[in-house]
Enzyme design. Structure first.
Site, PDB file in Angstrom:
ATOM      1  N   THR A  84       1.978  -3.538  -1.833  1.00 50.46           N
ATOM      2  CA  THR A  84       2.442  -4.115  -3.094  1.00 50.46           C
ATOM      3  C   THR A  84       2.327  -3.097  -4.219  1.00 50.46           C
ATOM      4  OG1 THR A  84       0.252  -4.894  -3.783  1.00 50.46           O
ATOM      5  CG2 THR A  84       1.591  -6.408  -2.464  1.00 50.46           C
ATOM      6  N   ASP A  85       3.179  -3.255  -5.218  1.00 42.78           N
ATOM      7  CA  ASP A  85       2.865  -2.636  -6.491  1.00 42.78           C
ATOM      8  C   ASP A  85       1.587  -3.299  -6.977  1.00 42.78           C
ATOM      9  OD1 ASP A  85       2.919  -1.189  -8.842  1.00 42.78           O
ATOM     10  OD2 ASP A  85       5.016  -1.646  -9.276  1.00 42.78           O
ATOM     11  N   TRP A  86       0.906  -2.682  -7.923  1.00 41.41           N
ATOM     12  CA  TRP A  86      -0.417  -3.144  -8.321  1.00 41.41           C
ATOM     13  C   TRP A  86      -0.320  -4.510  -9.027  1.00 41.41           C
ATOM     14  CZ3 TRP A  86      -0.507   0.571  -5.375  1.00 41.41           C
ATOM     15  CH2 TRP A  86      -1.650   1.279  -5.037  1.00 41.41           C
TER      16      TRP A  86
END
Length: 797
Positions: A228-230
């Site tokens: 995931t992106d953060w």
């Protein structure tokens, strides 16, 4: 599975835990199984490794590493070998700093010039972006470390980026928004792919089975890890089913219990978790092979020189009247512009690098001549100062040549928010007008990572666009203006006369939580060229100090769609230089709507004066194909195709036509807009190529949910308004001490924090906002205070 023996030894709890980060930048380790922890770091144009307090927006300190030019400048080189060399340099620094995965590159399309993060993306063209991204990935991964191709997919705005729902027709998705990812995946095999924050047709990217499993893994054959992106995780159970492996950053086990319960209740097959673990163990194998013995002590010095080389190669000469450039060495010049002294050399946000060195334009000029005079001319805050302008005008009057440095400041483009317009700061534009009235010999140096309006362009003699050129950008700019380097950069996005000429200008971000892409694949030159809208500087444009002659175009077919194209390029000018030869394919089949031409090949050729070389391009089925959504396959329409060789999309030098066999051309039954491109497309047009849908209705009291934000809910909720004010004070305390929306750091953090969906708040602030607290604010905003208090007093989640 590659790691079945290890997986069989692990408990369900351990496998679930491995699929969530240990900390902000690290993955879990299990020494008893030989499973190492990985360290991930931001870094498309240099490494941002934080060893102290961590964040995902570049606010806290990071170790010093080489700050190379940003993606917009790197792409302008059109030089895949040089970009691979830059990737190799970043990979070596990653090995030196014990970083296993470099989070990049970003290959999202520049759909609209106002996207605040365009400086971090390569181009408005997917073919070019894919090839450049592939080169960068190969360079980094040659050192035994990994990359993370991002942001998959359709992350084309910063406003509401964590909750916006993108609606896009199938052909635009497959022909325009995904090919850069596809090229990079197939040609360079990135170790990981990072999912975007946004939704696509109602489904978050983290949960999107069609995107992650069907397209990325099944169609393209990707066998790496998906992360995931953060803070992009939405539903961990659905994400496992979709093929997402790693949640970052660590959520302190927030989802672990519900995942375990889902497995025990038969709602989630354990094989999905086993597959994710297997992918992560493969990721560890691929990204822990860095050899520190291969790192030399002079690495940073070498990379500083490489950064200078890349910056010079990406500098784009847009104007050079009366051949005012290059300047003679030792000539007397006046420099005006605060950005010449206080350089803006990179973007703001997660990609912020702490440079090992930093050189401004004055430093660069000092290597060639003494600056006779300098005036700042403006302040970096867009506040008019007549005294500064007056001072600049006075010294310009008595100067033979003026180098005037202008461009976009941090508040004008940044991660976290989108641009408000395409102009440079008003105080800078006023300065150009004032100086142009008293001096005819003005050379403008532009800094900034995205397209800008230039109504003043014809009032100056020369324009050199340096983009955001990294820590050695000031040196590189001087190398170019004094002729030590010959400009060879070319634009990778169209520069319109005005923002209103952009097809999506009337509806971009007007309904930020629902991004309907009315224009389909007609973005950038695909729109301007097809609609015949005049532009200031076209895609692929860039001048040189020398001249190039094109000749001897040859086309050979060796199969149904296998075509070899060759041409000769000769340097017929007075300087050694490099030319970017571009190949465009223009279909004339009369079938489905499509852009009038598309880039399908390019080559950067270094030529000494008088030298000639042959360039070669190989085309295949995809070079001519369109996506047929009924057949779910790529097809070629029979008919005539023009093969155009040129120095830009507008400057075609050679052309030949070929006839191809294929499907019978059929004109699509849809709105005529997609054929005529007359006027501005609307929902009425869009539904003819998409389907009917309900417009997003802004939430009001009683309808808020965990996708709502404090910024939205404060409009109708006193308690959220109080929370918003408290956030302002807390953020201001660490950003200048006052609430100041002209402070880029404050605005970026405030916009990001206050507009985050409540579901994501505990991921970024687990110590100050638990899931219970987030749920309390939602219930309270809906007028359910008692229900909210009950949520608050429940055992923390």
């Amino acid at each position: 599975m590659k790691h079945r023996k290890i997986i069989e030894k692990m408990s369900l709890e351990e496998k679930i835990a491995l699929c969530s980060g240990k900390s902000f930048w690290e993955t879990q380790e299990f020494p008893e199984y030989g499973i190492k922890s990985l360290f991930l770091a931001d870094g498309p144009h240099g490494l941002r490794k934080q060893v102290g307090e961590s964040d995902h927006l570049g606010l806290n300190a990071s170790i010093a590493t080489t700050c190379f030019p940003t993606a917009s400048a790197v792409a302008a080189t059109w030089d895949v070998e040089l970009i691979r060399e830059m990737g190799d340099a970043i990979g070596k620094e990653a090995v030196k700093e014990d970083i296993n995965i470099v989070l990049g590159p970003g290959v999202n399309m520049k759909r609209n010039p106002l996207c605040g993060r365009n400086f971090e993306y390569f181009s408005e063209d997917p073919f070019l972006s894919g090839k450049i991204g592939s080169a960068w990935i190969k360079g980094v991964q040659s050192n035994g470390v990994g990359t993370s191709l991002k942001h998959f997919a359709l992350n084309n705005q910063e406003l509401k980026r964590m909750s916006t729902d993108v609606l896009v027709d199938e052909r635009a998705l497959m022909e325009y928004y995904l090919p850069a990812f596809e090229i990079a995946v197939k040609e360079s095999e990135p170790t990981s792919v990072m999912c975007a924050y946004n939704k696509i047709e109602g489904t978050y990217c983290s949960d999107n089975k069609r995107l992650i499993w069907d397209i990325l893994r099944e169609e393209w054959g990707f066998d790496g890890a998906v992360i995931t992106d953060w803070g992009a995780m939405n539903d961990r159970i659905e994400a496992f089913k979709a093929g997402l492996d790693l949640e970052m950053p660590g959520s302190k086990g927030r989802f672990d219990k519900e995942v375990k319960k889902a497995v025990e209740n038969g709602l989630l097959d354990e094989r999905y978790i086993d597959q994710a673990v297997d992918n992560l163990l493969t990721l560890i194998d691929r990204t822990t092979k860095g050899n520190k013995n291969a790192i030399t002590e002079d690495l940073h010095n070498k990379n500083h020189q490489l950064a200078r080389k890349v910056a010079a190669a990406g500098g784009v000469l847009l104007r050079n009247q009366n051949k005012i450039l290059p300047l003679e060495k030792k000539s007397q010049i006046t420099v005006i512009g605060e950005l010449a002294k206080t350089p803006r050399y990179q973007g703001n946000g997660s990609s912020l690098v702490s440079p090992t060195k930093l050189s401004n334009l004055l430093d660069g000029i000092s290597e060639y001549t003494e600056t006779s005079k300098f005036a700042s001319g403006y302040s970096l805050k867009d506040i008019e100062n007549e005294d500064l302008i007056k001072e600049a005008v006075e010294i310009a009057k008595s100067s033979k040549t003026v180098v005037l440095c202008v461009g976009l400041t941090d508040i004008y483009e940044s991660e976290g928010f989108d641009r408000e317009h395409m102009g440079i700061p008003k105080n800078q534009a006023k300065l150009i007008e004032a100086v142009a009235e008293v001096n005819e010999n003005i050379i403008v140096i532009i800094v900034g990572g995205s397209a800008i309006e230039m109504p003043w362009a014809e009032k100056v003699q020369a324009i050199l666009h340096m983009q955001l050129s990294g820590q050695a950008g000031g040196l590189a700019a001087a190398d170019l203006i004094f002729g030590n380097e010959n400009p060879s950069g070319k634009l990778t996005e169209t520069y319109p006369f005005r923002y209103e000429d952009v097809v999506s200008s009337t509806y971009f971000n007007k309904n930020p939580k629902q991004g309907a892409y009315f224009e389909s694949m007609y973005c950038g030159y695909r729109y301007f060229e097809t609609a015949k809208v005049p532009v200031r500087y076209p895609f692929g444009f860039g001048l040189s100090y020398t001249e190039f002659k094109y000749s001897n175009l040859q086309v050979k077919k060796s199969g149904l769609y296998d075509v070899e194209v060759t041409a000769n390029v000769e340097n017929v000018g007075e300087f050694d230089g490099a030319e970017v030869v571009q190949l465009y394919v223009a279909a004339a089949t009369g079938g489905v709507y499509r852009p009038s031409k598309e880039l399908k090949g390019f080559a950067k050729v270094q030529l000494e004066k008088g030298e000639s070389k042959q360039v070669r391009f190989n085309l295949d089925k995809r070079s001519f194909a369109v996506y047929d959504q009924d057949k779910k396959d790529w097809i070629v329409e029979e008919g005539i195709y023009a093969l155009q060789i040129g120095a830009s999309i507008k400057n075609v030098r050679l052309e030949k036509h070929i006839e191809l066999e294929g499907e019978k051309p059929v004109r699509k039954n849809c709105s005529t807009w997609y054929y005529s491109l007359s006027g501005i497309p609307s929902k009425k047009d869009f539904v003819t190529i998409y389907h009917n849908y309900e417009d997003y209705v802004p939430q009001v009291k009683g309808t808020y949910d965990m996708t709502s934000s404090i910024k939205e809910m404060k409009e109708t909720s006193l308690i959220c308004k109080i929370m918003y004010k408290a956030m302002e004070k807390i953020i201001a305390k660490n950003n200048g001490g006052k609430v100041d929306y002209t402070n880029p750091g404050f605005r970026m953090l405030m916009d990001s924090a206050s507009d985050n969906p409540m579901k994501s708040m505990p991921l970024f602030s687990p110590d100050s906002m638990s899931l219970n607290v987030a749920e309390f604010f939602v219930e309270a905003a809906n007028g359910h205070m008692i229900k909210g208090i009950k949520k608050l007093t429940k055992k923390n989640k």
